[in-house]
Write a protein that holds these residues in place. Structure first.
Motif, short mmCIF file in Angstrom:
data_model
loop_
_atom_site.label_atom_id
_atom_site.label_comp_id
_atom_site.label_asym_id
_atom_site.label_seq_id
_atom_site.Cartn_x
_atom_site.Cartn_y
_atom_site.Cartn_z
N LEU A 158 -15.19 -0.59 36.28
CA LEU A 158 -15.63 -1.44 35.18
C LEU A 158 -14.67 -1.35 33.99
O LEU A 158 -14.41 -2.36 33.32
N ALA A 159 -14.13 -0.16 33.73
CA ALA A 159 -13.18 0.01 32.63
C ALA A 159 -11.89 -0.76 32.90
O ALA A 159 -11.30 -1.36 31.98
N ALA A 160 -11.44 -0.76 34.16
CA ALA A 160 -10.24 -1.51 34.51
C ALA A 160 -10.47 -3.01 34.32
O ALA A 160 -9.60 -3.74 33.84
N MET A 161 -11.66 -3.47 34.71
CA MET A 161 -12.01 -4.87 34.50
C MET A 161 -12.03 -5.21 33.02
O MET A 161 -11.51 -6.24 32.59
N GLN A 162 -12.63 -4.31 32.22
CA GLN A 162 -12.75 -4.57 30.78
C GLN A 162 -11.38 -4.62 30.12
O GLN A 162 -11.12 -5.46 29.25
N LYS A 163 -10.50 -3.72 30.55
CA LYS A 163 -9.14 -3.70 29.98
C LYS A 163 -8.43 -5.01 30.24
O LYS A 163 -7.76 -5.56 29.36
N ARG A 164 -8.59 -5.55 31.45
CA ARG A 164 -7.95 -6.81 31.78
C ARG A 164 -8.56 -7.96 30.98
O ARG A 164 -7.85 -8.83 30.49
N VAL A 165 -9.88 -7.98 30.87
CA VAL A 165 -10.55 -9.03 30.11
C VAL A 165 -10.11 -9.00 28.65
O VAL A 165 -9.83 -10.04 28.04
N ARG A 192 -21.67 -7.81 34.03
CA ARG A 192 -21.39 -6.65 34.88
C ARG A 192 -21.80 -5.36 34.18
O ARG A 192 -22.39 -4.46 34.78
N ILE A 193 -21.47 -5.26 32.90
CA ILE A 193 -21.82 -4.06 32.13
C ILE A 193 -23.34 -3.89 32.06
O ILE A 193 -23.87 -2.81 32.30
N LYS A 194 -24.03 -4.97 31.77
CA LYS A 194 -25.48 -4.93 31.69
C LYS A 194 -26.11 -4.58 33.03
O LYS A 194 -27.05 -3.78 33.10
N THR A 195 -25.58 -5.17 34.09
CA THR A 195 -26.12 -4.93 35.42
C THR A 195 -25.95 -3.47 35.82
O THR A 195 -26.87 -2.85 36.37
N LEU A 196 -24.79 -2.89 35.55
CA LEU A 196 -24.56 -1.49 35.89
C LEU A 196 -25.50 -0.58 35.10
O LEU A 196 -26.04 0.39 35.64
N GLU A 197 -25.69 -0.89 33.84
CA GLU A 197 -26.62 -0.09 33.03
C GLU A 197 -28.03 -0.12 33.63
O GLU A 197 -28.74 0.89 33.65
N GLN A 198 -28.43 -1.28 34.13
CA GLN A 198 -29.74 -1.41 34.73
C GLN A 198 -29.84 -0.61 36.03
O GLN A 198 -30.86 0.05 36.29
N PHE A 199 -28.80 -0.65 36.84
CA PHE A 199 -28.81 0.11 38.09
C PHE A 199 -28.86 1.62 37.83
O PHE A 199 -29.43 2.37 38.62
#
Length: 229
Positions: A158-165, A192-199
């Protein structure tokens, strides 16, 4: 470690005005993968709540016994569709703790279940080409160790995705051979961030009373069939 290719090196797909970028790639070793990393990320995050939910020891002991599992599977294959459904219903809670990775080359099947403060992690390989030093095995780790390992992987992707975004958001979009909807990209990442927090806080809340009833009926049917042979 999850790495991103340089933006200018990412191939495009699509045609004409619908050309856009390929997905995330893991650049550690060739051949690079894109969809597969994103799929693995999704599968691991979905599996996390089930792996961390405690399982009754008596149910786990029987379901995790390969001999009994295979015997019950053989029973299921001999039944009519209606009777055979009992097998799927009885093992529903167990199969929810399995994850396959057949979308990866030489993919494994993983099964994870928790007993008290330990997580059992089992893997198996059914491919013809022998590429794994240990194609089948099982280990036990503490719940804390398992949680940290899983979360480390999920957070890294997720951090790699965020860095690219963030990178695309800062420089806007300069490539002329394809287009990217930056606003949509930002919105998808936020989801994606919200979904991971929920999981991470989700619990399956399995009805173990009902699961045990179904499993006991299945066990009786399988053992009854065995008594006839």
């Amino acid at each position: 470690m999850v790495r991103m290719e340089l933006i200018d090196d990412i191939p495009v797909f699509g045609q004409a005005d619908d050309r856009t970028l390929n997905q995330i790639r893991d650049a550690r070793a060739p051949p690079n993968v894109d969809y597969e990393v994103a799929r693995l990320f999704e599968d691991v995050q979905e599996q996390r709540p089930y792996a961390l939910e405690p399982v009754p020891e008596d149910l786990a002991a029987m379901a995790s016994d390969p001999e009994w599992y295979n015997r019950s599977r053989e029973w299921q294959e001999m039944q009519s569709d209606d009777a055979g459904e009992l097998w799927f219903d009885g093992f529903e809670w167990w199969h929810a703790r399995q994850m396959d990775s057949v979308y990866l080359r030489h993919g494994l099947i993983f099964t994870t279940w928790r007993l008290e403060n330990e997580v059992h992690f089992r893997w198996s390989y059914s491919g013809r080409e022998q590429v794994w030093c240990v194609p089948n095995g099982e280990i036990r780790v503490s719940v804390d160790h398992f949680s940290r390992a899983v979360d480390s992987f999920l957070d890294a992707v997720l951090a790699a995705m965020q860095k690219r975004v963030d990178e695309i958001g800062r420089m806007r979009w300069l490539r002329t051979d394809c287009s990217v909807n930056v606003e949509q990209l930002v919105a998808e990442q936020a989801l994606r961030i919200k979904t991971l927090e929920q999981f991470k806080v989700r619990s399956p809340n399995t009805d173990w009373t009902s699961a045990r009833v179904l499993f006991e009926v299945l066990r009786e049917k399988v053992d009854e069939e065995r008594g006839k042979t």
